[in-house]
Design a protein around this motif. Sequence first.
Motif, PDB file in Angstrom:
ATOM      1  N   GLN A 143      -4.415   7.131  -8.026  1.00 16.62           N
ATOM      2  CA  GLN A 143      -3.735   6.838  -6.763  1.00 16.62           C
ATOM      3  C   GLN A 143      -4.743   6.902  -5.611  1.00 16.62           C
ATOM      4  N   TYR A 144      -5.238   5.749  -5.234  1.00 16.58           N
ATOM      5  CA  TYR A 144      -6.282   5.681  -4.209  1.00 16.58           C
ATOM      6  C   TYR A 144      -5.744   6.186  -2.865  1.00 16.58           C
ATOM      7  N   GLY A 145      -6.520   7.072  -2.231  1.00 20.52           N
ATOM      8  CA  GLY A 145      -6.161   7.558  -0.900  1.00 20.52           C
ATOM      9  C   GLY A 145      -5.095   8.631  -0.879  1.00 20.52           C
ATOM     10  N   LEU A 146      -4.671   9.112  -2.048  1.00 19.75           N
ATOM     11  CA  LEU A 146      -3.644  10.152  -2.099  1.00 19.75           C
ATOM     12  C   LEU A 146      -4.248  11.495  -1.694  1.00 19.75           C
ATOM     13  N   THR A 147      -3.730  12.096  -0.633  1.00 16.35           N
ATOM     14  CA  THR A 147      -4.215  13.400  -0.194  1.00 16.35           C
ATOM     15  C   THR A 147      -3.410  14.500  -0.881  1.00 16.35           C
ATOM     16  N   PRO A 148      -3.906  15.746  -0.878  1.00 18.66           N
ATOM     17  CA  PRO A 148      -3.158  16.846  -1.520  1.00 18.66           C
ATOM     18  C   PRO A 148      -1.776  17.072  -0.911  1.00 18.66           C
ATOM     19  N   GLU A 149      -1.571  16.639   0.345  1.00 19.14           N
ATOM     20  CA  GLU A 149      -0.282  16.860   1.008  1.00 19.14           C
ATOM     21  C   GLU A 149       0.683  15.687   0.835  1.00 19.14           C
ATOM     22  N   ASP A 150       0.196  14.557   0.329  1.00 22.96           N
ATOM     23  CA  ASP A 150       1.046  13.374   0.184  1.00 22.96           C
ATOM     24  C   ASP A 150       1.990  13.526  -1.002  1.00 22.96           C
ATOM     25  N   ARG A 151       3.202  13.001  -0.856  1.00 22.75           N
ATOM     26  CA  ARG A 151       4.108  12.922  -1.987  1.00 22.75           C
ATOM     27  C   ARG A 151       3.513  11.990  -3.041  1.00 22.75           C
ATOM     28  N   ILE A 152       3.539  12.423  -4.298  1.00 29.54           N
ATOM     29  CA  ILE A 152       2.981  11.611  -5.376  1.00 29.54           C
ATOM     30  C   ILE A 152       3.801  10.338  -5.563  1.00 29.54           C
ATOM     31  N   PHE A 153       5.112  10.471  -5.421  1.00 28.06           N
ATOM     32  CA  PHE A 153       6.016   9.333  -5.631  1.00 28.06           C
ATOM     33  C   PHE A 153       6.720   9.009  -4.312  1.00 28.06           C
ATOM     34  N   PRO A 154       6.178   8.110  -3.502  1.00 27.78           N
ATOM     35  CA  PRO A 154       6.728   7.835  -2.162  1.00 27.78           C
ATOM     36  C   PRO A 154       7.899   6.852  -2.191  1.00 27.78           C
ATOM     37  N   ILE A 155       8.909   7.168  -2.989  1.00 28.94           N
ATOM     38  CA  ILE A 155      10.110   6.340  -3.085  1.00 28.94           C
ATOM     39  C   ILE A 155      11.332   7.238  -2.942  1.00 28.94           C
ATOM     40  N   THR A 156      12.524   6.636  -3.014  1.00 33.02           N
ATOM     41  CA  THR A 156      13.765   7.398  -2.883  1.00 33.02           C
ATOM     42  C   THR A 156      14.492   7.474  -4.222  1.00 33.02           C
ATOM     43  N   ASP A 157      15.462   8.357  -4.305  1.00 41.42           N
ATOM     44  CA  ASP A 157      16.244   8.475  -5.544  1.00 41.42           C
ATOM     45  C   ASP A 157      17.033   7.205  -5.820  1.00 41.42           C
ATOM     46  N   ARG A 158      17.389   6.460  -4.765  1.00 42.40           N
ATOM     47  CA  ARG A 158      18.133   5.214  -4.982  1.00 42.40           C
ATOM     48  C   ARG A 158      17.297   4.201  -5.762  1.00 42.40           C
ATOM     49  N   ALA A 159      15.995   4.151  -5.472  1.00 39.96           N
ATOM     50  CA  ALA A 159      15.117   3.242  -6.207  1.00 39.96           C
ATOM     51  C   ALA A 159      15.038   3.636  -7.679  1.00 39.96           C
ATOM     52  N   ILE A 160      15.023   4.939  -7.940  1.00 39.13           N
ATOM     53  CA  ILE A 160      14.980   5.416  -9.329  1.00 39.13           C
ATOM     54  C   ILE A 160      16.280   5.070 -10.050  1.00 39.13           C
ATOM     55  N   GLN A 161      17.403   5.244  -9.371  1.00 41.63           N
ATOM     56  CA  GLN A 161      18.697   4.901  -9.961  1.00 41.63           C
ATOM     57  C   GLN A 161      18.754   3.416 -10.323  1.00 41.63           C
ATOM     58  N   LYS A 162      18.250   2.587  -9.421  1.00 37.43           N
ATOM     59  CA  LYS A 162      18.270   1.134  -9.651  1.00 37.43           C
ATOM     60  C   LYS A 162      17.414   0.765 -10.859  1.00 37.43           C
ATOM     61  N   LYS A 163      16.230   1.353 -10.943  1.00 37.39           N
ATOM     62  CA  LYS A 163      15.343   1.064 -12.082  1.00 37.39           C
ATOM     63  C   LYS A 163      15.954   1.563 -13.388  1.00 37.39           C
ATOM     64  N   MET A 164      16.580   2.736 -13.350  1.00 40.15           N
ATOM     65  CA  MET A 164      17.189   3.274 -14.561  1.00 40.15           C
ATOM     66  C   MET A 164      18.322   2.373 -15.049  1.00 40.15           C
ATOM     67  N   LYS A 165      19.145   1.896 -14.132  1.00 37.95           N
ATOM     68  CA  LYS A 165      20.247   1.002 -14.498  1.00 37.95           C
ATOM     69  C   LYS A 165      19.706  -0.273 -15.147  1.00 37.95           C
ATOM     70  N   GLN A 166      18.657  -0.830 -14.562  1.00 40.84           N
ATOM     71  CA  GLN A 166      18.067  -2.057 -15.090  1.00 40.84           C
ATOM     72  C   GLN A 166      17.538  -1.857 -16.505  1.00 40.84           C
ATOM     73  N   LYS A 167      16.766  -0.793 -16.727  1.00 39.85           N
ATOM     74  CA  LYS A 167      16.157  -0.556 -18.031  1.00 39.85           C
ATOM     75  C   LYS A 167      17.184  -0.119 -19.079  1.00 39.85           C
ATOM     76  N   THR A 168      18.217   0.573 -18.643  1.00 40.39           N
ATOM     77  CA  THR A 168      19.281   0.979 -19.568  1.00 40.39           C
ATOM     78  C   THR A 168      20.002  -0.243 -20.115  1.00 40.39           C
ATOM     79  N   GLU A 169      20.297  -1.193 -19.232  1.00 35.71           N
ATOM     80  CA  GLU A 169      20.968  -2.424 -19.657  1.00 35.71           C
ATOM     81  C   GLU A 169      20.080  -3.235 -20.590  1.00 35.71           C
ATOM     82  N   GLN A 170      18.784  -3.288 -20.287  1.00 32.20           N
ATOM     83  CA  GLN A 170      17.859  -4.035 -21.140  1.00 32.20           C
ATOM     84  C   GLN A 170      17.768  -3.429 -22.532  1.00 32.20           C
ATOM     85  N   ALA A 171      17.808  -2.105 -22.610  1.00 31.61           N
ATOM     86  CA  ALA A 171      17.709  -1.413 -23.894  1.00 31.61           C
ATOM     87  C   ALA A 171      19.051  -1.322 -24.611  1.00 31.61           C
ATOM     88  N   LYS A 172      20.132  -1.784 -23.929  1.00 31.86           N
ATOM     89  CA  LYS A 172      21.483  -1.740 -24.502  1.00 31.86           C
ATOM     90  C   LYS A 172      21.889  -0.312 -24.895  1.00 31.86           C
TER      91      LYS A 172
END
Length: 375
Positions: free
Chosen positions: A260-289
């Motif tokens: 992760q280029y430019g990531l400082t010790p104080e930066d969040r490793i994953f700069p996204i929200t839980d909604r984005a994770i929920q959306k990705k999980m729904k997509q991959k769950t459907e693909q995997a049936k």
Amino acid sequence: MPVYKDEKRNTWFCKCNYKDWLGESKSKMKRGFATKKDAQQWERDFLQKQSARMDMKFASFVEVYFEDKAPRLKERSIMTKRTLFETKIIPYFGEKQMNEITAVDIIKWQNALLNQDYKPTYLRMIQNQMTALFNHAEKFYDLKDNPCKKVDKMGRPNAKELNFWTKDEYEQFIQGFSSDEEMYRIIFQMLFWLGCRVGELLALTSQDIDFENGIVNISKTYYRRNQTDYITPPKTESSNRKITIPKFLAEEMKNFVDRQYGLTPEDRIFPITDRAIQKKMKQKTEQAKLKPIRVHDLRHSHIALLIEKGMQPLVIAQRVGHDSVNTTMNIYGHLYPNKQKQVADLLNAEATGELESNLVDMASEMRFRKAGGWS
């Protein structure tokens, strides 16, 4: 107290005197009312809040309740509780006087909610807020008749059945991620193999992870509300904990963080929200049936895996940050194998001297009891 017309603005305002909780005289002015009646109503409500008499309206006492509780609650908890009151309780009781609300009113309100498609655990959450408010009114404001004490609580404190994936189902899910989705793959790996809450994971910085010793330090949580990011202390005091990382996962996490280029010790490793994770999980769950589960259910999946592998409740409670072993057993106790047959065989061996092949390992049991047992 009189109200006044503001001729310049063509609006109404009121100015009233009152005594605060220290008995000191104060004055309050409020402007901008469209009508004289609105100004008078606001003044009545304000003075009632100051005296907190039980003939005040329910909606007004809700404000008194949150003023009392604010110093003891986290901001996120306040927002969650307020939402429940504003959407599920105040529409029914807002205009009623506190001392006029009866047990029958509570039952009718419960029935209205029971007729909607809410989960039992959600109904119990709503009920708990209502009960807490009336208990507060009874204890501190001399409400003579607490209607919530006369009726049964609606809903259930815990889900009847937990929704989770087995290890095989999770492996089927995680295999569906491409190299372009490395961040999401690492996120789901950590949620499944560490059992942390999604907010805890999203708050992590690189300085929270000791890669050399394989430890993640959980000391905060992340959430986003009204387009603003918040980092706060975790859910409970026991949520502050150190989680040991499986070696394979520690290597995956370090490889990801190092790239992760430019990531400082104080930066969040994953700069996204839980909604984005929920959306990705729904997509991959459907693909995997696969059967659909929530992101939080990966935490259940982690705990179910530990139970399957014979981990003791105390160890699990410490790992996932439960307040006590009771919490773990109340939620997951039904997943543990029934040991009643082993108990009977143990007693039979004690009485007859006959050994059974499936007797409890008493040395392990004694170590378990010394560690806290099932209490």
